[in-house]
Structures are given as C-alpha cells and as structure tokens.
Scaffold this motif. Sequence first.
Motif, PDB file in Angstrom:
ATOM      1  N   MET A   1       0.840  -1.177   0.000  1.00  0.00           N
ATOM      2  CA  MET A   1       0.000   0.000   0.000  1.00  0.00           C
ATOM      3  C   MET A   1       0.883   1.236   0.000  1.00  0.00           C
ATOM      4  SD  MET A   1      -3.446  -1.035   2.104  1.00  0.00           S
ATOM      5  CE  MET A   1      -2.762  -1.060   3.713  1.00  0.00           C
ATOM      6  N   GLY A   2       0.363   2.372   0.346  1.00  0.00           N
ATOM      7  CA  GLY A   2       1.022   3.662   0.233  1.00  0.00           C
ATOM      8  C   GLY A   2       2.219   3.844   1.143  1.00  0.00           C
ATOM      9  N   THR A   3       2.430   5.067   1.563  1.00  0.00           N
ATOM     10  CA  THR A   3       3.573   5.408   2.390  1.00  0.00           C
ATOM     11  C   THR A   3       3.451   4.819   3.790  1.00  0.00           C
ATOM     12  OG1 THR A   3       2.477   7.471   2.997  1.00  0.00           O
ATOM     13  CG2 THR A   3       4.037   7.565   1.159  1.00  0.00           C
ATOM     14  N   ARG A   4       4.587   4.723   4.444  1.00  0.00           N
ATOM     15  CA  ARG A   4       4.654   4.192   5.820  1.00  0.00           C
ATOM     16  C   ARG A   4       3.921   5.134   6.774  1.00  0.00           C
ATOM     17  NH1 ARG A   4       5.503   0.154   8.895  1.00  0.00           N
ATOM     18  NH2 ARG A   4       6.796   0.403  10.707  1.00  0.00           N
ATOM     19  N   LYS A   5       3.146   4.550   7.672  1.00  0.00           N
ATOM     20  CA  LYS A   5       2.354   5.328   8.629  1.00  0.00           C
ATOM     21  C   LYS A   5       2.760   4.969  10.045  1.00  0.00           C
ATOM     22  CE  LYS A   5      -1.402   5.158   5.355  1.00  0.00           C
ATOM     23  NZ  LYS A   5      -1.092   4.024   4.504  1.00  0.00           N
ATOM     24  N   ASP A   6       2.534   5.865  10.973  1.00  0.00           N
ATOM     25  CA  ASP A   6       2.890   5.638  12.371  1.00  0.00           C
ATOM     26  C   ASP A   6       2.234   4.383  12.945  1.00  0.00           C
ATOM     27  OD1 ASP A   6       4.447   7.904  12.415  1.00  0.00           O
ATOM     28  OD2 ASP A   6       2.892   9.163  13.326  1.00  0.00           O
ATOM     29  N   TYR A   7       1.075   4.019  12.439  1.00  0.00           N
ATOM     30  CA  TYR A   7       0.324   2.903  13.008  1.00  0.00           C
ATOM     31  C   TYR A   7       0.533   1.594  12.252  1.00  0.00           C
ATOM     32  CZ  TYR A   7      -2.876   4.685   9.398  1.00  0.00           C
ATOM     33  OH  TYR A   7      -3.424   5.151   8.231  1.00  0.00           O
ATOM     34  N   ASP A   8       1.487   1.531  11.353  1.00  0.00           N
ATOM     35  CA  ASP A   8       1.705   0.313  10.574  1.00  0.00           C
ATOM     36  C   ASP A   8       2.156  -0.878  11.408  1.00  0.00           C
ATOM     37  OD1 ASP A   8       0.897   1.301   8.144  1.00  0.00           O
ATOM     38  OD2 ASP A   8       2.931   1.757   7.440  1.00  0.00           O
ATOM     39  N   ASP A   9       2.770  -0.632  12.559  1.00  0.00           N
ATOM     40  CA  ASP A   9       3.283  -1.782  13.321  1.00  0.00           C
ATOM     41  C   ASP A   9       2.501  -2.063  14.596  1.00  0.00           C
ATOM     42  OD1 ASP A   9       4.241   0.238  14.996  1.00  0.00           O
ATOM     43  OD2 ASP A   9       6.251  -0.595  15.158  1.00  0.00           O
ATOM     44  N   ILE A  10       1.216  -1.698  14.605  1.00  0.00           N
ATOM     45  CA  ILE A  10       0.374  -2.085  15.738  1.00  0.00           C
ATOM     46  C   ILE A  10       0.204  -3.600  15.662  1.00  0.00           C
ATOM     47  CG2 ILE A  10      -1.871  -1.905  16.843  1.00  0.00           C
ATOM     48  CD1 ILE A  10      -2.130   0.890  15.579  1.00  0.00           C
ATOM     49  N   PRO A  11       0.576  -4.326  16.704  1.00  0.00           N
ATOM     50  CA  PRO A  11       0.561  -5.794  16.615  1.00  0.00           C
ATOM     51  C   PRO A  11      -0.847  -6.357  16.433  1.00  0.00           C
ATOM     52  CG  PRO A  11       0.997  -5.084  18.862  1.00  0.00           C
ATOM     53  CD  PRO A  11       1.001  -3.849  18.017  1.00  0.00           C
ATOM     54  N   GLY A  12      -0.959  -7.273  15.476  1.00  0.00           N
ATOM     55  CA  GLY A  12      -2.216  -7.986  15.274  1.00  0.00           C
ATOM     56  C   GLY A  12      -3.362  -7.138  14.766  1.00  0.00           C
ATOM     57  N   THR A  13      -3.058  -5.993  14.169  1.00  0.00           N
ATOM     58  CA  THR A  13      -4.108  -5.060  13.770  1.00  0.00           C
ATOM     59  C   THR A  13      -3.940  -4.643  12.322  1.00  0.00           C
ATOM     60  OG1 THR A  13      -4.251  -4.196  16.016  1.00  0.00           O
ATOM     61  CG2 THR A  13      -5.162  -2.821  14.291  1.00  0.00           C
ATOM     62  N   TYR A  14      -5.036  -4.635  11.589  1.00  0.00           N
ATOM     63  CA  TYR A  14      -5.069  -4.067  10.249  1.00  0.00           C
ATOM     64  C   TYR A  14      -5.911  -2.808  10.335  1.00  0.00           C
ATOM     65  CZ  TYR A  14      -3.525  -8.728   9.015  1.00  0.00           C
ATOM     66  OH  TYR A  14      -2.828  -9.906   8.934  1.00  0.00           O
ATOM     67  N   VAL A  15      -5.276  -1.666  10.162  1.00  0.00           N
ATOM     68  CA  VAL A  15      -6.006  -0.405  10.227  1.00  0.00           C
ATOM     69  C   VAL A  15      -6.674  -0.178   8.879  1.00  0.00           C
ATOM     70  CG1 VAL A  15      -5.820   2.083  10.564  1.00  0.00           C
ATOM     71  CG2 VAL A  15      -4.434   0.529  11.957  1.00  0.00           C
ATOM     72  N   PHE A  16      -7.972   0.041   8.911  1.00  0.00           N
ATOM     73  CA  PHE A  16      -8.719   0.301   7.682  1.00  0.00           C
ATOM     74  C   PHE A  16      -8.706   1.805   7.442  1.00  0.00           C
ATOM     75  CE2 PHE A  16     -12.501   0.914   5.064  1.00  0.00           C
ATOM     76  CZ  PHE A  16     -12.264  -0.017   4.072  1.00  0.00           C
ATOM     77  N   ASP A  17      -7.798   2.217   6.571  1.00  0.00           N
ATOM     78  CA  ASP A  17      -7.667   3.640   6.250  1.00  0.00           C
ATOM     79  C   ASP A  17      -7.970   3.844   4.769  1.00  0.00           C
ATOM     80  OD1 ASP A  17      -5.398   2.655   4.970  1.00  0.00           O
ATOM     81  OD2 ASP A  17      -3.970   3.793   6.185  1.00  0.00           O
ATOM     82  N   ALA A  18      -7.668   5.037   4.253  1.00  0.00           N
ATOM     83  CA  ALA A  18      -7.975   5.347   2.851  1.00  0.00           C
ATOM     84  C   ALA A  18      -7.251   4.397   1.903  1.00  0.00           C
ATOM     85  CB  ALA A  18      -7.614   6.797   2.545  1.00  0.00           C
ATOM     86  N   ASP A  19      -5.990   4.064   2.195  1.00  0.00           N
ATOM     87  CA  ASP A  19      -5.257   3.137   1.330  1.00  0.00           C
ATOM     88  C   ASP A  19      -5.907   1.756   1.329  1.00  0.00           C
ATOM     89  OD1 ASP A  19      -3.339   5.022   0.519  1.00  0.00           O
ATOM     90  OD2 ASP A  19      -2.008   4.532   2.201  1.00  0.00           O
ATOM     91  N   ALA A  20      -6.258   1.256   2.511  1.00  0.00           N
ATOM     92  CA  ALA A  20      -6.916  -0.053   2.599  1.00  0.00           C
ATOM     93  C   ALA A  20      -8.266  -0.012   1.886  1.00  0.00           C
ATOM     94  CB  ALA A  20      -7.089  -0.472   4.054  1.00  0.00           C
ATOM     95  N   SER A  21      -8.964   1.095   2.002  1.00  0.00           N
ATOM     96  CA  SER A  21     -10.258   1.249   1.346  1.00  0.00           C
ATOM     97  C   SER A  21     -10.122   1.134  -0.170  1.00  0.00           C
ATOM     98  CB  SER A  21     -10.866   2.597   1.723  1.00  0.00           C
ATOM     99  OG  SER A  21     -12.068   2.812   1.027  1.00  0.00           O
ATOM    100  N   ARG A  22      -9.104   1.776  -0.710  1.00  0.00           N
ATOM    101  CA  ARG A  22      -8.872   1.683  -2.162  1.00  0.00           C
ATOM    102  C   ARG A  22      -8.484   0.260  -2.558  1.00  0.00           C
ATOM    103  NH1 ARG A  22      -7.200   6.867  -1.164  1.00  0.00           N
ATOM    104  NH2 ARG A  22      -5.061   6.302  -0.658  1.00  0.00           N
TER     105      ARG A  22
END
Length: 134
Positions: A1-22
């Motif tokens: 996906m897009g650029t690296r985000k502060d929340y990319d390494d939250i363990p066991g979590t997939y953050v549904f953001d604009a990139d994930a939405s696309r």
Amino acid sequence: MGTRKDYDDIPGTYVFDADASREGYHLNQFCISMRLQKNRDEFNSDEAAYLDKFPMTAEQRQAVLDRDWNGMLALGGNIYYTSKLAANDGINFQQLAGIMTGMGQEKYRKMMLDGGRSPEGNRYQSEWDEKGES
C-alpha cells in the motif's frame, strides 16, 4: 500500500484507512452485496461464478473462497463488510472474533467479559525491536 504510517506496526491489527479502502474496494463491494438474500442465494449456488462479478485481485478472491478472515482484512477488507460473508456462513460476530484471534468463541467471550485483552505483551513491533525481542 502507500507510504509508511505511524500505526503500521500495531501488533495484530489491520487499520482500515484510505489506502486499505482503495485496495479492498471490490472485495468490500462483494461482501456488502451479501446483505441481500438474492445475492446470497446466487453466491451460495456458485461461489466462483458470483465472484466473477467483482474485479478482485486473485489473492482477495482466494481469501474469500478459503474464508481466510484475517487475510481478507490484510487485503483491504473492512471487518463490518467481511462479517456479512461470515453471517452468510452462519457465523456470528462473536464467533468470527474467536476464529480470527485463534481463541475460539468461548475463550474470546470470557476474555471480553473479563475486561478485554491485556496490554501486557501487546507492543508496537518497534518496541520489541528496541528491546531485542520478537
């Protein structure tokens, strides 16, 4: 996906953001279609043919066919949409959470009734790296 985000390494979590939405747009369109009985009937009669209506990636399509719930999230699926597919399969949200965590429904339910997951051991990956642990 897009650029690296502060929340990319939250363990066991997939953050549904604009990139994930696309990334998951067509996967999520399929999943939300499961809210209508006529679509569930069509899907249940021939899953592969029904999935042909949605231009998903090969990985997304396989995750649906395999019912790889965590895989769908990793590929841009939204938990509220993917749960429509689970409901089609007779899996309620609590059961789905138990499957996705690997805990099973009863253990997951007990954990939630006891106050949820302990923060102990649930660090950002970068915190583990700093401590030399993994």
